[in-house]
Scaffold this active site. Structure first.
Site, short mmCIF file in Angstrom:
data_model
loop_
_atom_site.label_atom_id
_atom_site.label_comp_id
_atom_site.label_asym_id
_atom_site.label_seq_id
_atom_site.Cartn_x
_atom_site.Cartn_y
_atom_site.Cartn_z
N ASN A 21 1.58 -0.99 -0.09
CA ASN A 21 0.11 0.07 0.10
C ASN A 21 0.97 1.43 -0.31
O ASN A 21 1.11 1.19 0.84
CB ASN A 21 -0.74 0.32 1.11
N LYS A 23 0.57 4.33 0.05
CA LYS A 23 -0.24 5.45 0.29
C LYS A 23 -0.73 6.47 -0.69
O LYS A 23 -0.21 6.54 -1.46
CB LYS A 23 -0.04 5.68 1.86
N HIS A 106 -9.52 1.24 5.55
CA HIS A 106 -8.00 1.55 5.62
C HIS A 106 -8.24 2.29 7.15
O HIS A 106 -8.78 3.21 7.19
CB HIS A 106 -7.30 2.41 4.94
N GLU A 108 -6.90 4.94 8.33
CA GLU A 108 -6.30 6.06 8.52
C GLU A 108 -7.73 7.44 7.07
O GLU A 108 -7.49 8.34 7.03
CB GLU A 108 -4.64 6.76 6.77
N GLU A 179 -5.43 -4.85 10.91
CA GLU A 179 -4.14 -3.97 11.05
C GLU A 179 -4.06 -2.84 12.47
O GLU A 179 -5.01 -1.69 12.34
CB GLU A 179 -4.08 -2.95 9.31
N GLY A 185 3.04 2.22 10.52
CA GLY A 185 3.61 3.58 10.75
C GLY A 185 4.71 3.89 11.85
O GLY A 185 5.58 5.29 12.27
N SER A 224 3.72 -1.55 10.40
CA SER A 224 5.16 -2.08 10.38
C SER A 224 5.99 -3.50 10.28
O SER A 224 6.40 -3.77 11.44
CB SER A 224 4.81 -1.94 11.89
P1 13P Z 1 3.17 0.68 8.06
O1 13P Z 1 3.76 -0.76 6.37
O2 13P Z 1 4.02 1.32 7.38
O3 13P Z 1 3.25 0.38 8.75
O4 13P Z 1 1.55 0.74 7.06
C1 13P Z 1 1.04 -0.61 6.93
C2 13P Z 1 -0.18 0.26 6.59
O5 13P Z 1 -1.78 0.93 6.90
C3 13P Z 1 -0.72 -0.60 5.24
O6 13P Z 1 -2.09 -0.69 4.54
#
Ligand code: 13P
Length: 269
Positions: A21, A23, A106, A108, A179, A185, A224
């Site tokens: 992803n 982003k 997601h 976010e 997640e 992150g 992560s």
């Molecule tokens: P990270 O791998 O950067 O922690 O992000 C995970 C994520 O949100 C994947 O959708």
């Protein structure tokens, strides 16, 4: 009894899936370069793999991925097919340019765009109706975890979909991404045991609606994931790959994660 049934099915039924992803990252030149490198790094790798670049680069990515084993994913979708919905992109449009997977729900988007459980359920249905594969993200925040609400939150996020679809036909070809928000992150992944506990919980919860679907549904871990922790995560019986953020932006790192999933797949057969 349920454990034995589910674990026995695992090796036969589920191929791991690793999705990057991206982003809100990338530009025209980076998309060309990263895909070129990924194609080289992933030659001969036996794993289902996809990347999800920003919407504006999906068509370019589709061209670059042509003839490779890497599938294309989108990061979001609108619930409508067509019409006066400024700024939106429909599942049919994404299908039209070669997208296979669509990430929905997601954290976010839940946080920054205030997406509700019910909107995400509508997105799930829109993706399935277009013949594409939803990757539905669920997971608890740190505050919810500290309050002991992890299972309640994940169950609520799942149930809004499970109660509104024909689970046996809609979940078999679908992906759930667990997640935990506190792991995204932050550099602090869930431990393999923590993640396995929740993946098993999710699979058993889906099994209450349909055993078949529970055994077939891919449950990815996200938060992560990196080349150092992937192997131990993928060794867990209910972890079927990963949804990778930051580490998917470098070809070598992402390829190492994909190879960890592929190796685990080979050894479990
Ligand atoms: P990270 O791998 O950067 O922690 O992000 C995970 C994520 O949100 C994947 O959708």
């Amino acid at each position: 009894m349920l454990d034995i049934f589910i674990i026995n099915w695992r090796n036969k039924m589920r191929q791991p899936l690793v999705v990057g992803n991206w982003k809100l990252n990338g530009n025209h030149q980076m998309v060309n370069q990263l895909i070129l490198e990924l194609r080289q790094e992933l030659i001969g790798v036996d794993c289902n793999v996809a990347i999800a670049p920003p919407t504006v680069y999906l068509d370019q990515a589709a061209d670059n991925l042509s003839g490779s084993c890497i599938a294309l994913g989108a990061q979001d979708v609108d619930i409508n097919k067509t019409g006066a919905f400024t700024g939106e992109t429909s599942a049919h449009m994404l299908k039209d340019i070669g997208v296979k997977y669509i990430i929905i729900g997601h954290s976010e988007r839940r946080t920054f765009h205030k997406e509700s459980d019910s909107l995400i359920a509508e997105k799930f249905i829109a993706v399935k109706e277009a013949g594409l594969i939803p990757i539905m993200c669920i997971g608890e925040t740190e505050a919810e975890k500290n309050a002991g609400d992890t299972q309640v939150v994940c169950k609520r996020q799942l149930d809004v979909v499970l109660k509104n679809v024909d689970v046996s036909c809609m979940l078999e070809s679908a992906v759930i991404a667990y997640e935990p928000v506190w792991a995204i992150g932050t550099g602090t992944s869930a431990t393999p045991n923590q993640a396995q506990f929740m993946h098993k919980f999710i699979r058993e919860h889906i099994a209450q609606y349909s055993y078949e679907a529970a055994n077939k549904v891919i449950i990815q871990y996200g938060g992560s994931v990196n080349s150092a922790n992937a192997t131990k995560l993928f060794a867990q019986p209910d972890i079927d790959g990963a949804l990778v953020g930051g580490a998917s932006l470098q070809a070598k790192n992402f390829a190492m994660i994909v190879k960890a999933a592929s190796k685990n797949n080979m050894t479990s057969l």
